[in-house]
Each structure stands twice: as structure tokens, then as C-alpha cells.
Design a protein around this motif. Structure first.
Motif, PDB file in Angstrom:
ATOM      1  N   ALA A  88       0.870  -1.182   0.000  1.00 14.86           N
ATOM      2  CA  ALA A  88       0.000   0.000   0.000  1.00 14.86           C
ATOM      3  C   ALA A  88       0.907   1.232   0.000  1.00 14.86           C
ATOM      4  N   PHE A  89       0.332   2.368  -0.380  1.00 13.79           N
ATOM      5  CA  PHE A  89       1.126   3.592  -0.352  1.00 13.79           C
ATOM      6  C   PHE A  89       0.280   4.733   0.189  1.00 13.79           C
ATOM      7  N   PHE A  90       0.960   5.749   0.659  1.00 22.22           N
ATOM      8  CA  PHE A  90       0.359   6.929   1.281  1.00 22.22           C
ATOM      9  C   PHE A  90       0.904   8.140   0.551  1.00 22.22           C
ATOM     10  N   VAL A  91       0.076   9.138   0.326  1.00 20.90           N
ATOM     11  CA  VAL A  91       0.517  10.321  -0.404  1.00 20.90           C
ATOM     12  C   VAL A  91       0.492  11.545   0.520  1.00 20.90           C
ATOM     13  N   THR A  92       1.548  12.349   0.437  1.00 15.57           N
ATOM     14  CA  THR A  92       1.584  13.633   1.137  1.00 15.57           C
ATOM     15  C   THR A  92       1.887  14.709   0.094  1.00 15.57           C
ATOM     16  N   PHE A  93       1.403  15.896   0.350  1.00 15.55           N
ATOM     17  CA  PHE A  93       1.712  16.993  -0.561  1.00 15.55           C
ATOM     18  C   PHE A  93       1.865  18.283   0.211  1.00 15.55           C
ATOM     19  N   ASP A  94       2.689  19.150  -0.322  1.00 13.84           N
ATOM     20  CA  ASP A  94       3.002  20.400   0.368  1.00 13.84           C
ATOM     21  C   ASP A  94       3.389  21.448  -0.658  1.00 13.84           C
ATOM     22  N   GLY A  95       3.268  22.701  -0.272  1.00 14.28           N
ATOM     23  CA  GLY A  95       3.629  23.793  -1.161  1.00 14.28           C
ATOM     24  C   GLY A  95       5.030  24.286  -0.869  1.00 14.28           C
ATOM     25  N   TRP A  96       5.752  24.683  -1.901  1.00 13.52           N
ATOM     26  CA  TRP A  96       7.082  25.259  -1.730  1.00 13.52           C
ATOM     27  C   TRP A  96       7.412  26.164  -2.902  1.00 13.52           C
ATOM     28  N   LYS A  97       8.393  27.027  -2.702  1.00 13.93           N
ATOM     29  CA  LYS A  97       8.758  28.012  -3.713  1.00 13.93           C
ATOM     30  C   LYS A  97      10.131  27.686  -4.278  1.00 13.93           C
ATOM     31  N   ARG A  98      10.296  27.985  -5.558  1.00 12.96           N
ATOM     32  CA  ARG A  98      11.587  27.784  -6.214  1.00 12.96           C
ATOM     33  C   ARG A  98      11.697  28.771  -7.359  1.00 12.96           C
ATOM     34  N   LEU A 157      -4.105   2.541  -2.345  1.00 15.68           N
ATOM     35  CA  LEU A 157      -3.869   3.857  -1.756  1.00 15.68           C
ATOM     36  C   LEU A 157      -4.451   3.862  -0.347  1.00 15.68           C
ATOM     37  N   ALA A 158      -3.573   4.012   0.655  1.00  8.83           N
ATOM     38  CA  ALA A 158      -4.006   3.925   2.047  1.00  8.83           C
ATOM     39  C   ALA A 158      -4.537   5.246   2.583  1.00  8.83           C
ATOM     40  N   GLY A 159      -4.078   6.377   2.036  1.00  9.04           N
ATOM     41  CA  GLY A 159      -4.551   7.660   2.552  1.00  9.04           C
ATOM     42  C   GLY A 159      -3.659   8.798   2.118  1.00  9.04           C
ATOM     43  N   GLY A 160      -3.962   9.992   2.644  1.00  7.07           N
ATOM     44  CA  GLY A 160      -3.205  11.177   2.283  1.00  7.07           C
ATOM     45  C   GLY A 160      -3.086  12.130   3.459  1.00  7.07           C
ATOM     46  N   LEU A 161      -2.091  13.003   3.388  1.00  3.28           N
ATOM     47  CA  LEU A 161      -1.833  13.957   4.465  1.00  3.28           C
ATOM     48  C   LEU A 161      -1.315  15.253   3.869  1.00  3.28           C
ATOM     49  N   ASP A 182     -10.078   9.239   4.482  1.00  4.06           N
ATOM     50  CA  ASP A 182      -8.704   8.785   4.268  1.00  4.06           C
ATOM     51  C   ASP A 182      -7.727   9.943   4.168  1.00  4.06           C
ATOM     52  N   PHE A 183      -8.250  11.173   4.189  1.00  2.89           N
ATOM     53  CA  PHE A 183      -7.392  12.349   4.102  1.00  2.89           C
ATOM     54  C   PHE A 183      -7.292  13.020   5.470  1.00  2.89           C
ATOM     55  N   SER A 184      -6.059  13.345   5.900  1.00  5.53           N
ATOM     56  CA  SER A 184      -5.846  13.916   7.234  1.00  5.53           C
ATOM     57  C   SER A 184      -5.062  15.219   7.153  1.00  5.53           C
ATOM     58  N   ARG A 185      -5.254  16.039   8.177  1.00  9.01           N
ATOM     59  CA  ARG A 185      -4.457  17.251   8.314  1.00  9.01           C
ATOM     60  C   ARG A 185      -3.251  16.960   9.190  1.00  9.01           C
TER      61      ARG A 185
END
Length: 203
Positions: A88-98, A157-161, A182-185
């Protein structure tokens, strides 16, 4: 792979230097045409003289049409070997600048059940100014699922954060419309926001 065979033929130091240059040029947004620049070639020659080793860089065409596709194939094969270990896999996402641009990154995490070894793969970057970037994020995740399901039918897909920022939460809702639970803060970010609000209000 062709990349491995080329490394064996030209030597690991040669290929490592070329690959490092590609990463450098990509990260700094330097046009690959600079590989044909005489001053760049002179710089490399002087560095090679100091190190007592001559590193030959190909032309811009060689780097883009030969090395890059070989690097890509090598990385894809390595990625698939890693994913094959997951159940299974878990997805995380975040914002960043470049370089003055804002992106949302999607990172995929998995654990090998037999060894309990953790690994992660950052595979997707979506620019925030992209129209309806939340839907674009969802599309990239669904694309990954469809592609991986063909080779790994038991991978789920196990979930997301994500952090607690409004745009991240909107992206999360778009990603997990069918299974919102399945989505968490991120709790750490929640605590940080509470502390920041308390500090700003003097309470």
C-alpha cells in the motif's frame, strides 16, 4: 540498461559528472545550450587538470537526446523496483517556492511488509498558478494509480496527508472525494498555527 552499459564503458566518474551537471543545470534553470559554450568547456578542462582527470561533457544535443533519456529510464526502473515492494502507499503533498514560482509537491510513501523498510518517492510537481491546480493534483494521483495498478494489482492507496493551509485542504478534498476520511491534516502544522495565532493576538 543502456545507462548502466554506458557507465561501464565510459567509467562511473565520467557518468556521475555528466549526471551531476544535468541536475545542476536543471536546478539552476541553466539552458542546456551552455554545454556547447566554449567558456564552460574551458572551465571543465581546468577543473579536470586540477583533479588530474579529464571529464568529457557531450554537446547539448548529446546530453538532452542521449543522457537524459537514459537517466530517465534508469530512474523509472529503480522506482518500479521500489514500488514492487509495497503493499500500500500513502501520499503527502506540500507547497514550496523555487526561483520565484510556487509548486505543490506530491510524495508517495510505502513500507515493505517483509522487511518493514520505509521508502518515499517524490514524483509530481504541480505549479500553483496552473488553472484548477487542485484538480490537476487529483489527476496526477489517479494517473499514478492507473499506471501502477497494471503492474501491481494489489497495491492500494491507504490515505493522504497535507498541512492545514486552505489551498492544501482544498487539494485534499479534491484528491479524496470518494473517501474523505482517508485524508488527514498534519497535526504538527495545526499546533503551529494555534501557537502562531496565540502569539499574534497576545493570548
Amino acid at each position: 540498461s543502456r545507462f548502466i552499459k554506458r557507465a561501464e564503458k565510459e567509467g562511473p566518474d565520467q557518468i556521475s559528472a555528466q549526471a551531476a551537471a544535468v541536475v545542476w543545470f536543471t536546478d539552476a534553470q541553466i539552458p542546456f545550450a551552455q554545454f556547447d559554450n566554449d567558456l564552460f568547456k574551458e572551465f571543465c578542462a581546468k577543473i579536470g587538470h586540477i583533479q588530474n582527470e579529464v571529464i568529457q561533457f557531450g554537446s547539448a544535443k548529446t546530453m538532452t537526446e542521449v543522457l537524459l533519456p537514459q537517466l530517465y529510464s534508469f530512474c523509472v526502473a529503480k522506482m518500479l523496483r521500489e514500488i514492487a515492494k509495497w503493499s500500500a502507499f500513502f501520499v503527502t503533498f506540500d507547497g514550496w517556492k523555487r526561483h520565484g514560482r510556487k509548486f505543490v509537491s506530491q510524495t508517495y510513501h510505502g513500507i515493505c511488509p517483509s522487511t518493514f523498510t520505509y521508502s518515499q518517492l517524490l514524483l509530481d510537481l504541480v505549479e500553483m498558478r496552473t488553472e484548477k491546480f487542485e484538480q490537476t493534483l487529483a489527476a496526477t494521483l489517479h494517473f499514478r494509480q492507473e499506471v501502477w495498478t497494471k503492474d501491481f494489482p494489489n497495491l492500494v492507496l491507504a490515505g493522504g496527508l497535507a498541512d492545514a493551509a486552505a489551498n492544501m485542504q482544498a487539494a485534499g478534498r479534491s484528491l479524496f472525494q470518494d473517501d474523505p476520511d482517508d485524508f488527514s491534516r498534519c497535526m504538527c502544522h495545526q499546533i503551529q498555527l494555534v501557537w502562531k495565532d496565540s502569539r499574534d493576538t497576545g493570548q
